[in-house]
Motif scaffolding. Structure first.
Motif, PDB file in Angstrom:
ATOM      1  N   VAL A  28       0.805  -1.212   0.000  1.00 24.58           N
ATOM      2  CA  VAL A  28       0.000   0.000   0.000  1.00 24.58           C
ATOM      3  C   VAL A  28       0.847   1.275   0.000  1.00 24.58           C
ATOM      4  N   SER A  29       2.113   1.160   0.382  1.00 30.23           N
ATOM      5  CA  SER A  29       2.950   2.360   0.397  1.00 30.23           C
ATOM      6  C   SER A  29       3.034   2.977  -0.984  1.00 30.23           C
ATOM      7  N   GLY A  30       2.806   4.276  -1.055  1.00 33.92           N
ATOM      8  CA  GLY A  30       2.889   4.963  -2.324  1.00 33.92           C
ATOM      9  C   GLY A  30       1.587   5.037  -3.096  1.00 33.92           C
ATOM     10  N   PHE A  31       0.525   4.480  -2.535  1.00 32.30           N
ATOM     11  CA  PHE A  31      -0.769   4.482  -3.216  1.00 32.30           C
ATOM     12  C   PHE A  31      -1.885   4.840  -2.244  1.00 32.30           C
ATOM     13  N   ALA A  32      -2.932   5.423  -2.789  1.00 31.58           N
ATOM     14  CA  ALA A  32      -4.121   5.668  -1.978  1.00 31.58           C
ATOM     15  C   ALA A  32      -4.787   4.332  -1.645  1.00 31.58           C
ATOM     16  N   SER A  49     -11.484   7.207   1.581  1.00 33.47           N
ATOM     17  CA  SER A  49     -10.202   7.001   0.926  1.00 33.47           C
ATOM     18  C   SER A  49      -9.151   7.895   1.583  1.00 33.47           C
ATOM     19  N   VAL A  50      -7.927   7.394   1.648  1.00 33.41           N
ATOM     20  CA  VAL A  50      -6.808   8.166   2.193  1.00 33.41           C
ATOM     21  C   VAL A  50      -5.679   8.148   1.170  1.00 33.41           C
ATOM     22  N   ASP A  51      -5.008   9.298   0.998  1.00 32.36           N
ATOM     23  CA  ASP A  51      -3.944   9.362  -0.002  1.00 32.36           C
ATOM     24  C   ASP A  51      -2.693   8.635   0.486  1.00 32.36           C
ATOM     25  N   TRP A  52      -1.683   8.605  -0.341  1.00 27.04           N
ATOM     26  CA  TRP A  52      -0.526   7.760  -0.062  1.00 27.04           C
ATOM     27  C   TRP A  52       0.230   8.172   1.189  1.00 27.04           C
ATOM     28  N   ARG A  53       0.164   9.449   1.550  1.00 25.88           N
ATOM     29  CA  ARG A  53       0.880   9.911   2.737  1.00 25.88           C
ATOM     30  C   ARG A  53       0.011   9.922   3.980  1.00 25.88           C
ATOM     31  N   GLY A  54      -1.295   9.855   3.796  1.00 26.29           N
ATOM     32  CA  GLY A  54      -2.188   9.960   4.937  1.00 26.29           C
ATOM     33  C   GLY A  54      -2.592  11.385   5.246  1.00 26.29           C
ATOM     34  N   GLY A  55      -2.245  12.305   4.365  1.00 28.99           N
ATOM     35  CA  GLY A  55      -2.540  13.701   4.634  1.00 28.99           C
ATOM     36  C   GLY A  55      -3.845  14.192   4.054  1.00 28.99           C
ATOM     37  N   SER A  56      -4.438  13.431   3.187  1.00 27.92           N
ATOM     38  CA  SER A  56      -5.685  13.836   2.537  1.00 27.92           C
ATOM     39  C   SER A  56      -6.674  12.686   2.586  1.00 27.92           C
ATOM     40  N   VAL A  58     -11.057  11.547   1.982  1.00 27.99           N
ATOM     41  CA  VAL A  58     -12.363  11.876   1.428  1.00 27.99           C
ATOM     42  C   VAL A  58     -13.348  10.818   1.903  1.00 27.99           C
ATOM     43  N   TYR A  59     -14.596  11.254   2.132  1.00 28.19           N
ATOM     44  CA  TYR A  59     -15.607  10.357   2.695  1.00 28.19           C
ATOM     45  C   TYR A  59     -16.896  10.431   1.897  1.00 28.19           C
ATOM     46  N   ALA A  60     -17.630   9.334   1.942  1.00 20.55           N
ATOM     47  CA  ALA A  60     -18.988   9.351   1.433  1.00 20.55           C
ATOM     48  C   ALA A  60     -19.827  10.242   2.344  1.00 20.55           C
ATOM     49  N   THR A  61     -20.802  10.883   1.757  1.00 23.14           N
ATOM     50  CA  THR A  61     -21.655  11.795   2.535  1.00 23.14           C
ATOM     51  C   THR A  61     -22.305  11.071   3.711  1.00 23.14           C
ATOM     52  N   SER A  62     -22.668   9.822   3.509  1.00 21.39           N
ATOM     53  CA  SER A  62     -23.397   9.076   4.532  1.00 21.39           C
ATOM     54  C   SER A  62     -22.571   8.779   5.775  1.00 21.39           C
ATOM     55  N   VAL A  63     -21.249   8.856   5.668  1.00 22.56           N
ATOM     56  CA  VAL A  63     -20.396   8.527   6.818  1.00 22.56           C
ATOM     57  C   VAL A  63     -19.579   9.709   7.304  1.00 22.56           C
ATOM     58  N   LYS A  64     -19.628  10.804   6.606  1.00 22.50           N
ATOM     59  CA  LYS A  64     -18.826  11.970   6.968  1.00 22.50           C
ATOM     60  C   LYS A  64     -19.188  12.456   8.370  1.00 22.50           C
ATOM     61  N   GLY A  65     -18.144  12.688   9.160  1.00 21.77           N
ATOM     62  CA  GLY A  65     -18.362  13.111  10.541  1.00 21.77           C
ATOM     63  C   GLY A  65     -18.478  11.964  11.528  1.00 21.77           C
ATOM     64  N   ARG A  66     -18.644  10.749  11.015  1.00 23.87           N
ATOM     65  CA  ARG A  66     -18.759   9.570  11.896  1.00 23.87           C
ATOM     66  C   ARG A  66     -17.567   8.629  11.722  1.00 23.87           C
ATOM     67  N   PHE A  67     -17.057   8.531  10.510  1.00 24.42           N
ATOM     68  CA  PHE A  67     -15.951   7.617  10.208  1.00 24.42           C
ATOM     69  C   PHE A  67     -14.675   8.413   9.982  1.00 24.42           C
ATOM     70  N   THR A  68     -13.546   7.797  10.335  1.00 26.30           N
ATOM     71  CA  THR A  68     -12.243   8.412  10.104  1.00 26.30           C
ATOM     72  C   THR A  68     -11.292   7.361   9.539  1.00 26.30           C
ATOM     73  N   VAL A  69     -10.670   7.685   8.419  1.00 23.24           N
ATOM     74  CA  VAL A  69      -9.698   6.786   7.801  1.00 23.24           C
ATOM     75  C   VAL A  69      -8.294   7.331   8.082  1.00 23.24           C
ATOM     76  N   SER A  70      -7.369   6.416   8.382  1.00 26.83           N
ATOM     77  CA  SER A  70      -5.990   6.808   8.656  1.00 26.83           C
ATOM     78  C   SER A  70      -5.064   5.675   8.233  1.00 26.83           C
ATOM     79  N   TYR A 100      -3.662   4.983  -7.956  1.00 26.38           N
ATOM     80  CA  TYR A 100      -3.144   6.331  -7.865  1.00 26.38           C
ATOM     81  C   TYR A 100      -2.643   6.674  -6.466  1.00 26.38           C
ATOM     82  N   VAL A 101      -1.934   7.795  -6.353  1.00 26.65           N
ATOM     83  CA  VAL A 101      -1.433   8.239  -5.059  1.00 26.65           C
ATOM     84  C   VAL A 101      -2.458   9.085  -4.318  1.00 26.65           C
ATOM     85  N   GLU A 102      -3.332   9.777  -5.070  1.00 28.50           N
ATOM     86  CA  GLU A 102      -4.306  10.650  -4.438  1.00 28.50           C
ATOM     87  C   GLU A 102      -5.622   9.902  -4.209  1.00 28.50           C
ATOM     88  N   THR A 103      -6.438  10.465  -3.344  1.00 26.82           N
ATOM     89  CA  THR A 103      -7.713   9.819  -3.015  1.00 26.82           C
ATOM     90  C   THR A 103      -8.603   9.743  -4.244  1.00 26.82           C
TER      91      THR A 103
END
Length: 123
Positions: A28-32, A49-56, A58-70, A100-103
């Protein structure tokens, strides 16, 4: 490339679970990395989804604010912290590695899929 999702189970509404996606070797290193879920009779849908570094992220609307990806690339592991679970969250959850590297939110942009883990939210 192998990914394995784990950490699912039965939880009451309002409860929490933390899913893990473990990868073998240099996978998984180097990829979203993304999380998807599939409920019975429904199509697989994007969750987070989380980008390759973990800095970015994105969430589905239905889970935003409840789920956290890291992620921790040193451990080849990605997590999905799920709080405030609702019965509608019941599904088999899958992790996948992107091209890809980005979400990205489209399942067609993910190349490697792990075996899923069942999450059931019920009282």
């Amino acid at each position: 490339v192998q990914l394995q999702a784990s950490g699912g189970g039965l939880v009451q509404p309002g409860g929490s679970l933390r899913l893990s996606c473990a990868a073998s070797a240099r996978t998984v290193s180097g990829f979203a990395v993304g999380w998807f879920r599939q409920a019975p009779g429904k199509e697989r849908e994007f969750v987070a989804s989380v980008d390759w570094r973990g800095g970015s992220t994105v969430y589905a609307t239905s889970v935003k604010g409840r789920f956290t990806v890291s992620r921790d690339n040193a451990k080849n592991t990605v997590w999905l912290q799920m709080n405030g679970l609702e019965p509608e969250d019941t599904a088999v959850y899958f992790c996948a590695r992107s091209f890809y590297v980005e979400t990205t939110t489209s399942k067609t942009q993910y190349r490697y899929w792990g075996r899923g883990t069942q999450v059931t939210v019920s009282s």
